[in-house]
Design an enzyme around this catalytic site. Structure first.
Site, short mmCIF file in Angstrom:
data_model
loop_
_atom_site.label_atom_id
_atom_site.label_comp_id
_atom_site.label_asym_id
_atom_site.label_seq_id
_atom_site.Cartn_x
_atom_site.Cartn_y
_atom_site.Cartn_z
N TYR A 10 -12.04 12.22 -4.52
CA TYR A 10 -11.15 11.89 -5.64
C TYR A 10 -10.59 13.17 -6.25
CZ TYR A 10 -9.70 9.62 -10.04
OH TYR A 10 -9.01 9.13 -11.13
N ALA B 244 -0.44 10.26 -12.54
CA ALA B 244 -1.73 10.07 -13.22
C ALA B 244 -2.75 10.98 -12.56
CB ALA B 244 -2.17 8.62 -13.10
N ASP C 219 0.87 -1.18 0.00
CA ASP C 219 0.00 0.00 0.00
C ASP C 219 0.90 1.23 0.00
OD1 ASP C 219 -1.56 2.17 0.68
OD2 ASP C 219 -2.62 1.17 2.32
#
Ligand code: UDP
Length: 313
Positions: A148, A117, A59
C-alpha cells in the site's frame, strides 16, 4: 455556465461515496467508477435516482473510457485498510500504480484537474512527529504494508511527473485515519472492530500494548478539506486529518464507555510495521485551504455508533 463533471474512482467506497454526495450537492455531475472489490453498491444506491449521477462498474487498472466532458477526476480507488491490502496485495499495488496511470491518462486526454487520494502511510513508521508534508517518511518496502505504502508513494511520484512533464493540473491529499458512516464493519480497522465488539458485548481486541497512537478525523471534515483542496491552487501534497491524538488503548476505553458496553479489553499481537505514532501537522491546510476539523471525537463517534447499530441489529 456548463455544469462541471467529476469522475470519482472508488466512488462506491467509504470515502468515495461521501465525495460523490458532496460533489452532487455542489451542483457537479458525477461519474462514479468502482469495481466493487472493497466498495459496496449500497453506499451509492440512493444516488441512482439523481439524473446527475452515473455509475460504471469497472476496474481502473484497465483503460478508463468516459465519454464527453470531464472537469475533475478524484482518484480514490484502492483497498485501504490493513486487512484489505494484506488480502489483496497485488490488486493494491496495481490500482496504486497502473490505476493511477490510467486516471492520469484520462485527465490528460480530457484536460481535467486530477486529485490523488494519498495517505499518511507514505510517512511509514514516522521518525518526525507530528508529520509535516515535507517529511519523506520511513517505509519498509518489503513489509506487509509496503504494497500500500509504496503504491501510494509511486502514485504521488507519477502524479508530480504528469504535473511537471504534461503540465497537468494535479492535487494530492494525504489522508489520515478517518471514520464515520459507511465504514465497513469487518474491514479490520480499529474503529469498526472496537465498535462492533463493544456493541455485541465481545472482547475488544487491542493490538500490542495499545500505547501506539492515532488521530481520527470524522468523515464530513475530511470531505470538506478535500473539496477545498480540489478548488485550490495548491500543487503539492496537503495533509488532511484531525490532530487530536489518542493511544489505541484509550481509544478502546472511549468506545466501550460511549457504547455503555460491559466488554473487556484483550491484547493481541501487534502487526508487523504498525506505526507507533501518527498525527497530522495541519498548518498547511489551515494556511492554504482555510480548513480545520470541526467535529470532535465524542460527537463523531456518536454519529458513527448510530450507523453501526443499524447495520448490526
Ligand atoms: N488495532 C487494534 N485492534 C484492532 C484493529 C486495529 O488495536 O482490532 C490497532 C492497530 O494495530 C493500529 C491501530 O489500531 O495500531 C489503528 O489501526 P487501523 O487498522 O485502524 O489503521 P492504521 O492506522 O494502522 O492504518
Amino acid at each position: 455556465m456548463m455544469k462541471k463533471v467529476a469522475v470519482v474512482t472508488g466512488g462506491a467506497g467509504f470515502l468515495g461515496s461521501h465525495l460523490c454526495e458532496k460533489l452532487l450537492s455542489e451542483n457537479i455531475s458525477v461519474v462514479c467508477i468502482d469495481n466493487l472489490l472493497t466498495g459496496n453498491i449500497n453506499n451509492i444506491s440512493h444516488l441512482f435516482k439523481n439524473e446527475n449521477f452515473t455509475f460504471i462498474k469497472h476496474d481502473v487498472t484497465n483503460f478508463i473510457h468516459v465519454p464527453g466532458q470531464v472537469d475533475y477526476i478524484l482518484h480514490f480507488a484502492s483497498p485501504a485498510s490493513p486487512i484489505d491490502y494484506l488480502k489483496l496485495p497485488i490488486q493494491t499495488l496495481k490500482v496504486g500504480s497502473l490505476g493511477t496511470h490510467k486516471a492520469l491518462g484520462l485527465a490528460k486526454e480530457k484536460g481535467a484537474r486530477i486529485l490523488l487520494a494519498s495517505t499518511s502511510e507514505v510517512y511509514g513508521d514516522p521518525e518526525i512527529h507530528p508529520q509535516k508534508e515535507n517529511y519523506w517518511g520511513n517505509v519498509n518496502p518489503i513489509g506487509p504494508r509496503g504494497v500500500y505504502d509504496e503504491a501510494k508513494r509511486f502514485a504521488e511520484a507519477m502524479t508530480m511527473a504528469y504535473q511537471r512533464y504534461h503540465n497537468l493540473e494535479t492535487r494530492i491529499v494525504r489522508i489520515f485515519n478517518t471514520y464515520g458512516p459507511r465504514m465497513r464493519l469487518n474491514d479490520g480497522r480499529a474503529l469498526p472492530a472496537f465498535v462492533s465488539q463493544a456493541l455485541k458485548g465481545e472482547d475488544v481486541t487491542v493490538f500490542g500494548d495499545g500505547s501506539q497512537t492515532r488521530s481520527f478525523c470524522y468523515v464530513s471534515d475530511l470531505i470538506d478539506g478535500i473539496f477545498r483542496l480540489l478548488l485550490s491552487d495548491e500543487k503539492e501534497p496537503v495533509n488532511i486529518g484531525n490532530p487530536s491524538e489518542i493511544t489505541i488503548k484509550q481509544f478502546a476505553e472511549e468506545v466501550i464507555s460511549l457504547t455503555g458496553s460491559k466488554s473487556k479489553i484483550v491484547y493481541k499481537d501487534l502487526p508487523q510495521d504498525d506505526p507507533k505514532v501518527r498525527q497530522p501537522n495541519i498548518e498547511k491546510a489551515k494556511r492554504v485551504l482555510n480548513w480545520e476539523p470541526k467535529v470532535d471525537r465524542t460527537e463523531g463517534l456518536k454519529l458513527t455508533l448510530d450507523y453501526f447499530k443499524k447495520q448490526l441489529f
